[in-house]
Design an enzyme around this catalytic site. Structure first.
Site, PDB file in Angstrom:
ATOM      1  N   ARG A 105      -3.035 -10.188   4.875  1.00  0.00           N
ATOM      2  CA  ARG A 105      -3.452 -10.350   3.478  1.00  0.00           C
ATOM      3  C   ARG A 105      -2.349  -9.759   2.608  1.00  0.00           C
ATOM      4  O   ARG A 105      -2.104  -8.553   2.675  1.00  0.00           O
ATOM      5  CB  ARG A 105      -4.790  -9.615   3.278  1.00  0.00           C
ATOM      6  N   LYS A 139       0.827  -1.210   0.000  1.00  0.00           N
ATOM      7  CA  LYS A 139       0.000   0.000   0.000  1.00  0.00           C
ATOM      8  C   LYS A 139       0.859   1.258   0.000  1.00  0.00           C
ATOM      9  O   LYS A 139       2.035   1.240   0.331  1.00  0.00           O
ATOM     10  CB  LYS A 139      -1.006  -0.043   1.153  1.00  0.00           C
TER      11      LYS A 139
END
Ligand code: PMM
Length: 284
Positions: free
Chosen positions: A253, A213
């Site tokens: 994840r 991210k």
């Protein structure tokens, strides 16, 4: 879901043309199924199949198109014995994928995008990830406004849990997720990682999704402020995995499974060696 004495690794399988780090790579069902197998052999405990990108500004996809993308992939991997999770905000997609063998529904909206989601999850009796979410990706970054991000996210997740349970979802089926990057600026993401104990205090397992991210890219920016490229954020992602696993996260994840699969085992070995820890593992 099978019990494990360590943090689970959830491998990301985006069957989309437009996801931020892997859009278009696994849109072909055969390529997606093959990548799912690779995630499993790299050590994924679950494969999270998604057919709608949630990157900021991404267009929404209808249930039919989403099913067309994900169903063949879910069906094949589940038939091969994989534990498959379906990443969707659409109840119809969740229902079809559970019929096709998915064991977990991962809903980034925590039941807010589709009012019929909770009912589907309740009657299917599968595990359900409720992520912290404040609206679709076209407007979520305007909603990155918090008094105290950890307290606010914990309170909003507690409301989600109450709402889901009131709609028939079993409390034991619910996993919570702080939703890193969803209506969050970098400082919010770091505060939420530091705030893992407060999330765990909700009494539900916690899933952490930090992989690749942009807050990691910003942290690792070069001298002139250019963010680290999305393809070069794996070591930082693995560091988050190690910290989250050591802090008691139920699952991480991630896109690149192998390094995180090692990291969760390191965290488990340290936890097992702590004075007073119960005897776990193979004992060698
Ligand atoms: N992040 C993305 C997609 N799905 N699901 C959960 N539960 N938690 C997350 O943090 C999360 C998610 C966005 O990442 P991607 O586009 O690379 O899949």
């Amino acid at each position: 879901l099978p019990g494990l004495d360590r943090c689970r690794v959830v491998g990301v399988l985006n069957v989309t043309p437009d996801s931020f780090s892997d859009g278009g790579r696994w849109l072909d069902p055969a390529a997606a199924i093959d990548h799912g197998r690779q995630l499993i052999s790299a050590g994924a405990d679950l494969v999270d199949v998604g057919g709608e990108s949630t990157r900021p500004g991404a267009a929404r996809v209808d249930s039919e198109e989403e099913c067309r993308r994900v169903l063949p992939v879910v069906r094949s991997l589940a038939a091969e014995g994989a534990q498959v999770s379906i990443d969707t905000m659409h109840a119809a997609v969740a229902a079809a994928c559970v019929d096709a063998g998915a064991v977990l529904v991962n809903d980034v909206s925590g039941g807010q995008a589709d009012p019929t989601m909770a009912g589907v999850v309740a009657s299917a009796g599968v595990a359900y990830v409720a992520m912290h979410w404040r609206g679709h990706s076209d407007r979520m970054q305007q909603r990155a406004d918090y008094d105290d991000v950890v307290a606010d996210v914990v309170a909003e997740l507690a409301q989600r849990i109450d709402d889901l349970v009131s709609r028939g979802v079993a409390l034991e089926a619910i996993v919570v997720d702080p939703g890193l990057g969803f209506a969050k600026r970098a400082e919010h993401n770091w505060a939420l990682l530091a705030g893992l104990p407060a999330l765990l205090a909700l009494g539900r397992p916690v899933l952490v999704g930090a992989s690749r991210k942009s807050f990691l890219g910003a942290l690792l920016a070069d001298g002139s402020g250019v963010p680290r490229d999305v393809s070069e954020r794996e070591a930082a992602t693995t560091a988050v995995t190690a910290l989250a696993a050591a802090g008691g996260a139920w699952a991480v994840r991630v896109h690149e499974v192998a390094a995180s699969a090692d990291a969760v085992r390191v965290a488990a070995a340290v936890a097992a060696a702590r004075p007073g820890a119960a005897e776990v593992g193979g004992g060698s």
